[in-house]
Design a protein around this motif. Sequence first.
Motif, PDB file in Angstrom:
ATOM      1  N   SER A  76       0.831  -1.200   0.000  1.00  0.00           N
ATOM      2  CA  SER A  76       0.000   0.000   0.000  1.00  0.00           C
ATOM      3  C   SER A  76       0.869   1.255   0.000  1.00  0.00           C
ATOM      4  O   SER A  76       1.846   1.359   0.740  1.00  0.00           O
ATOM      5  CB  SER A  76      -0.924   0.009   1.227  1.00  0.00           C
ATOM      6  N   SER A  77       0.489   2.207  -0.848  1.00  0.00           N
ATOM      7  CA  SER A  77       1.250   3.457  -0.940  1.00  0.00           C
ATOM      8  C   SER A  77       0.725   4.535  -0.008  1.00  0.00           C
ATOM      9  O   SER A  77       1.264   5.641   0.029  1.00  0.00           O
ATOM     10  CB  SER A  77       1.201   3.976  -2.389  1.00  0.00           C
ATOM     11  N   GLY A  78      -0.361   4.230   0.738  1.00  0.00           N
ATOM     12  CA  GLY A  78      -0.916   5.207   1.661  1.00  0.00           C
ATOM     13  C   GLY A  78      -2.283   4.769   2.138  1.00  0.00           C
ATOM     14  O   GLY A  78      -2.845   3.779   1.658  1.00  0.00           O
ATOM     15  N   PRO A  79      -2.875   5.491   3.099  1.00  0.00           N
ATOM     16  CA  PRO A  79      -4.185   5.112   3.636  1.00  0.00           C
ATOM     17  C   PRO A  79      -5.297   5.323   2.612  1.00  0.00           C
ATOM     18  O   PRO A  79      -5.239   6.222   1.775  1.00  0.00           O
ATOM     19  CB  PRO A  79      -4.366   6.042   4.844  1.00  0.00           C
ATOM     20  N   LEU A  80      -6.333   4.476   2.692  1.00  0.00           N
ATOM     21  CA  LEU A  80      -7.489   4.587   1.817  1.00  0.00           C
ATOM     22  C   LEU A  80      -8.375   5.755   2.241  1.00  0.00           C
ATOM     23  O   LEU A  80      -8.288   6.256   3.364  1.00  0.00           O
ATOM     24  CB  LEU A  80      -8.303   3.296   1.837  1.00  0.00           C
ATOM     25  N   SER A  81      -9.259   6.173   1.334  1.00  0.00           N
ATOM     26  CA  SER A  81     -10.224   7.215   1.648  1.00  0.00           C
ATOM     27  C   SER A  81     -11.252   6.675   2.630  1.00  0.00           C
ATOM     28  O   SER A  81     -11.387   5.459   2.828  1.00  0.00           O
ATOM     29  CB  SER A  81     -10.924   7.690   0.381  1.00  0.00           C
ATOM     30  N   GLU A  95      -6.809   6.867  -5.268  1.00  0.00           N
ATOM     31  CA  GLU A  95      -6.866   6.275  -3.935  1.00  0.00           C
ATOM     32  C   GLU A  95      -5.502   6.295  -3.255  1.00  0.00           C
ATOM     33  O   GLU A  95      -4.497   6.680  -3.854  1.00  0.00           O
ATOM     34  CB  GLU A  95      -7.397   4.835  -4.004  1.00  0.00           C
ATOM     35  N   HIS A  96      -5.522   5.880  -1.995  1.00  0.00           N
ATOM     36  CA  HIS A  96      -4.312   5.821  -1.152  1.00  0.00           C
ATOM     37  C   HIS A  96      -3.710   7.213  -0.965  1.00  0.00           C
ATOM     38  O   HIS A  96      -2.490   7.374  -0.906  1.00  0.00           O
ATOM     39  CB  HIS A  96      -3.276   4.858  -1.736  1.00  0.00           C
ATOM     40  N   GLU A  97      -4.578   8.233  -0.871  1.00  0.00           N
ATOM     41  CA  GLU A  97      -4.102   9.599  -0.645  1.00  0.00           C
ATOM     42  C   GLU A  97      -4.796  10.241   0.551  1.00  0.00           C
ATOM     43  O   GLU A  97      -4.949  11.459   0.610  1.00  0.00           O
ATOM     44  CB  GLU A  97      -4.310  10.444  -1.902  1.00  0.00           C
ATOM     45  N   GLY A  98      -5.235   9.425   1.504  1.00  0.00           N
ATOM     46  CA  GLY A  98      -5.823   9.964   2.719  1.00  0.00           C
ATOM     47  C   GLY A  98      -7.326   9.886   2.738  1.00  0.00           C
ATOM     48  O   GLY A  98      -7.960   9.407   1.793  1.00  0.00           O
ATOM     49  N   ALA A 157     -10.230   9.844  -2.608  1.00  0.00           N
ATOM     50  CA  ALA A 157     -11.030   9.399  -3.755  1.00  0.00           C
ATOM     51  C   ALA A 157     -12.031  10.441  -4.194  1.00  0.00           C
ATOM     52  O   ALA A 157     -12.516  10.410  -5.322  1.00  0.00           O
ATOM     53  CB  ALA A 157     -11.744   8.093  -3.411  1.00  0.00           C
ATOM     54  N   LEU A 158     -12.372  11.388  -3.320  1.00  0.00           N
ATOM     55  CA  LEU A 158     -13.380  12.395  -3.645  1.00  0.00           C
ATOM     56  C   LEU A 158     -12.760  13.702  -4.105  1.00  0.00           C
ATOM     57  O   LEU A 158     -13.464  14.603  -4.534  1.00  0.00           O
ATOM     58  CB  LEU A 158     -14.268  12.654  -2.424  1.00  0.00           C
ATOM     59  N   GLN A 159     -11.452  13.831  -3.989  1.00  0.00           N
ATOM     60  CA  GLN A 159     -10.781  15.050  -4.410  1.00  0.00           C
ATOM     61  C   GLN A 159     -10.277  14.879  -5.837  1.00  0.00           C
ATOM     62  O   GLN A 159      -9.478  13.991  -6.122  1.00  0.00           O
ATOM     63  CB  GLN A 159      -9.610  15.383  -3.487  1.00  0.00           C
TER      64      GLN A 159
END
Length: 614
Positions: free
Chosen positions: A198-203, A278-281, A285-287
């Motif tokens: 994983s490259s970061g937390p899910l939304s 995804e995987h951007e905090g 996914a909504l940004q």
Amino acid sequence: MGFTVRQIARRADGGEIIRTRAFDGAELSVGRGSDCDIQLADLGLMLRHARLRLAGDGRVAVEAMGGVPLEIAGAFVTRADLDPGDNPTIMLAAHRLTLARGEDGGVLVTAERVLAAGDGSDAASEAQVFTLKKTLPSKRRLAWGLVVLILGLGLALPLWVMAGRQTVLPPALVTAAARNAAPVATPASGWQPDRVWSSGPLSTAHAGLANSCGACHAKPFEATTDTACIACHTPAAIPAHAPAARLARGQVPATGLVADVHKAFNLPEGRCASCHKEHEGPDGALQVAENFCTDCHRGLAARLPDTRLANVPDWGGHPAFKPTLVVQPSLTAPRFERVALAGARETSGLVYPHQLHLSTRNSVANMVRAQGLPGKNGLLACNYCHVPDSDGERFQPISMEKNCAACHDLAFARDGGVVRTLPHGKPEQAAGIIRDFYLGQALSPRAGVAAADRRLPGSEARLRTLAFTSPAQARAQADAAIAGIFGKGGTCAECHAITDTGGANLLTRFAISPVTLADHYLPKGRFPHKRHLSYDGRTGDAACISCHSGVPRSNLASDVLLPPLSQCATCHGGPQLATAAPATCATCHGYHYGESGHGGDALRVRLVVARRGE
């Protein structure tokens, strides 16, 4: 008199390096510490090991400072008085101090190493005394071991787990996605080996999939495909942005190296994940970045010559608002047109002068005070008619009963202690009620029956006793009352556009225009009123009028009182601009919104929209 110190060091070729220093003081300190006058790099010595002090008669007093005996002339003592003329020696671990008379009458101290450096007591070997090198594997073995461990935990184990795991989507998450409802943020529990990729937390919307990588990544080392997305987000719940063929033609095709990379990693243009990263905090996914919109819309007309959409390169190039207005009101199939805001007029079928209802000195103001309606100094508050809906985006439908009846009552007679009223929105039935009431009084007279003449809001009602000598007289007065209510200057004409057809039958003579009020003037975008309850320090009605500045002067219901785009720009601008509230395209425009098409959200009622110059 004093001390002269000669320190002798030996080079690798056997030569000597001699350093000489003179000390005027009567005392010298010797040890391993850097603050000693004679510093000897020897682990066999204490930081401050010994002290040499000039005594009487030219003698030197030697004293052990740490309690460790000194070897002098083959004997171990803690204190001794030495005559430099005898050239005495003092052994300090691997070093030897030799005392002698100096040429100036002082004491010459010669310090040199006399034991080989390989005995582990020199500074070069100090690090190895405390090292764990001999108890650990070699660096090469450690490096290979780490490589094997990383490949095992980071590659082999996740692949093995993914190959044998049957991914099950959380039912609550699937149900919410199929209904396009609020996301179900179920915190993930436990740990799965493939999470190391994983490259970061899910939304927040996908938090329940944190331990189910295979739900989106169907195959290892392959990017998420649209098939994985629509397994939950069905096309019925989330309509397409535009027809697939037109969408493909309207996109800017990737070229060169970028195209090769997209092809190599299975990244087709226009896939869901192109915009929804995804995987951007929590909000990832909504940004949606502004360039995802402007890359296509900047030169859309060149790629889609038949498009009716204007090119929008950025916030500064945004076209002026084109509201969707009522041009033909109807109870069943109203017609709307999308027109330029400048000089726009709306035909809603309603007669409503805002200026009259926002005065502090007329009959409306008197009624506001008498009825205790919300407002200030008799000025009717905006939120008396414009009541926010449950989500604060827009407003609840306006109705006669909720928003008008407090002032515009439909009473037409008093029958003893009962006030007779007419039904709203049913003109034929209202006319029949008046005629039947008058005829009933003529045929069966009752005391205390009076007709109420039309009155202005806030004024006293004027009553006329109803007494008839014949049914014909009652019929004539009933017809006069009907004509007065529906005719020019009558009760209904206060708010409605009425056409007098001149027909003989009063029950059908007056045609009242149906009223259609648009609930969304800009269906291509959204405007959350709940986030705009204050403006430049102003709140309440003052905040409303700050944007809708034409309201206090409006005398016609046909006035379109929307603020222009320039009003929005006083606070908003592109994300790169230093504005009070930077905004991207997605701040106002949606993407997956069915009936109203691309860019807005669905109207609450199905509209027959005739677009002009879209």
